[in-house]
Enzyme design. Structure first.
Site, mmCIF file in Angstrom:
data_model
loop_
_atom_site.group_PDB
_atom_site.id
_atom_site.type_symbol
_atom_site.label_atom_id
_atom_site.label_comp_id
_atom_site.label_asym_id
_atom_site.label_seq_id
_atom_site.Cartn_x
_atom_site.Cartn_y
_atom_site.Cartn_z
ATOM 1 N N ILE A 111 -6.308 8.020 2.214
ATOM 2 C CA ILE A 111 -6.536 7.205 1.023
ATOM 3 C C ILE A 111 -5.392 6.211 0.912
ATOM 4 O O ILE A 111 -4.216 6.580 0.934
ATOM 5 C CB ILE A 111 -6.599 8.078 -0.255
ATOM 6 N N GLU A 112 -5.747 4.943 0.768
ATOM 7 C CA GLU A 112 -4.774 3.864 0.603
ATOM 8 C C GLU A 112 -4.976 3.291 -0.796
ATOM 9 O O GLU A 112 -6.088 2.936 -1.164
ATOM 10 C CB GLU A 112 -5.026 2.822 1.682
ATOM 11 N N VAL A 113 -3.893 3.220 -1.567
ATOM 12 C CA VAL A 113 -3.920 2.620 -2.904
ATOM 13 C C VAL A 113 -3.054 1.368 -2.807
ATOM 14 O O VAL A 113 -1.878 1.463 -2.436
ATOM 15 C CB VAL A 113 -3.389 3.595 -3.973
ATOM 16 N N SER A 167 0.786 -1.229 0.000
ATOM 17 C CA SER A 167 0.000 0.000 0.000
ATOM 18 C C SER A 167 0.818 1.279 0.000
ATOM 19 O O SER A 167 1.900 1.347 0.577
ATOM 20 C CB SER A 167 -0.894 0.038 1.245
#
Length: 132
Positions: A126-128, A115
Site C-alpha cells: 500500500i502506497e499513500v 509516498s
C-alpha cells in the site's frame, strides 16, 4: 477514433480474512465498509473511498468472473491523500502499522508524488502519497 477509458470504478482484492481486511482499510486508511447484494443474491463486501471502491473476494470463495489466478497479497496499490504524510506517519504509528519505506519521491499518474509504503493484512503493498 478508438474508444477511451475515463476512470477506475472499482478493483477486486482477494483476501484471506474479510474482517481483518475491513478493519485495516476502515481503521487505518479511513475507508467506509459497505455490504451489497448483487443480482445473483450473494452477500458481498466492499471498501468505499472518494468515488471508487474495492470489492473483496474471500480466498477460495471468489465470485465469477474472476482473475485468472486470484490470491491474497498480490496487489500493489497507490492512494492519493491531501493529508500531510507527517500526519499519516503519526496515525500509522498509533495504529501499530510499520512503514516499509518513506517518505520517498516517486512518479504518479499525473506527476511527482511523495509516498509512504506499508502492508495490509494480506501483504499487499500500500502506497499513500501526496501529489507534489
Amino acid at each position: 477514433m478508438a474508444p477511451t477509458l475515463t476512470s477506475l470504478d472499482h478493483l477486486v482484492l482477494t483476501v484471506a480474512d474479510i474482517g481483518a481486511t475491513v478493519a485495516f482499510y476502515t481503521d487505518v486508511l479511513g475507508m467506509r465498509a459497505e455490504v451489497f447484494h448483487p443480482a445473483d443474491g450473494s452477500r458481498r463486501h466492499a471498501l468505499v473511498f472518494g468515488r471508487q471502491k474495492i470489492n473483496l473476494h474471500p480466498k477460495g470463495g471468489e465470485f465469477d468472473p474472476k482473475a485468472a489466478h486470484p490470491a491474497p497479497g498480490t496487489a500493489d496499490l497507490c492512494f492519493l491523500t491531501a493529508t500531510p504524510l507527517t500526519d499519516w506517519q503519526a496515525h500509522l504509528a498509533a495504529c501499530g502499522v510499520e512503514l516499509e519505506e518513506g517518505p520517498v519521491r516517486r512518479t504518479g499518474a499525473t506527476g511527482p508524488i511523495l509516498s509512504l509504503y506499508l502492508r495490509d493484512p494480506d501483504g499487499n503493498l500500500i502506497e499513500v502519497s501526496n501529489p507534489l
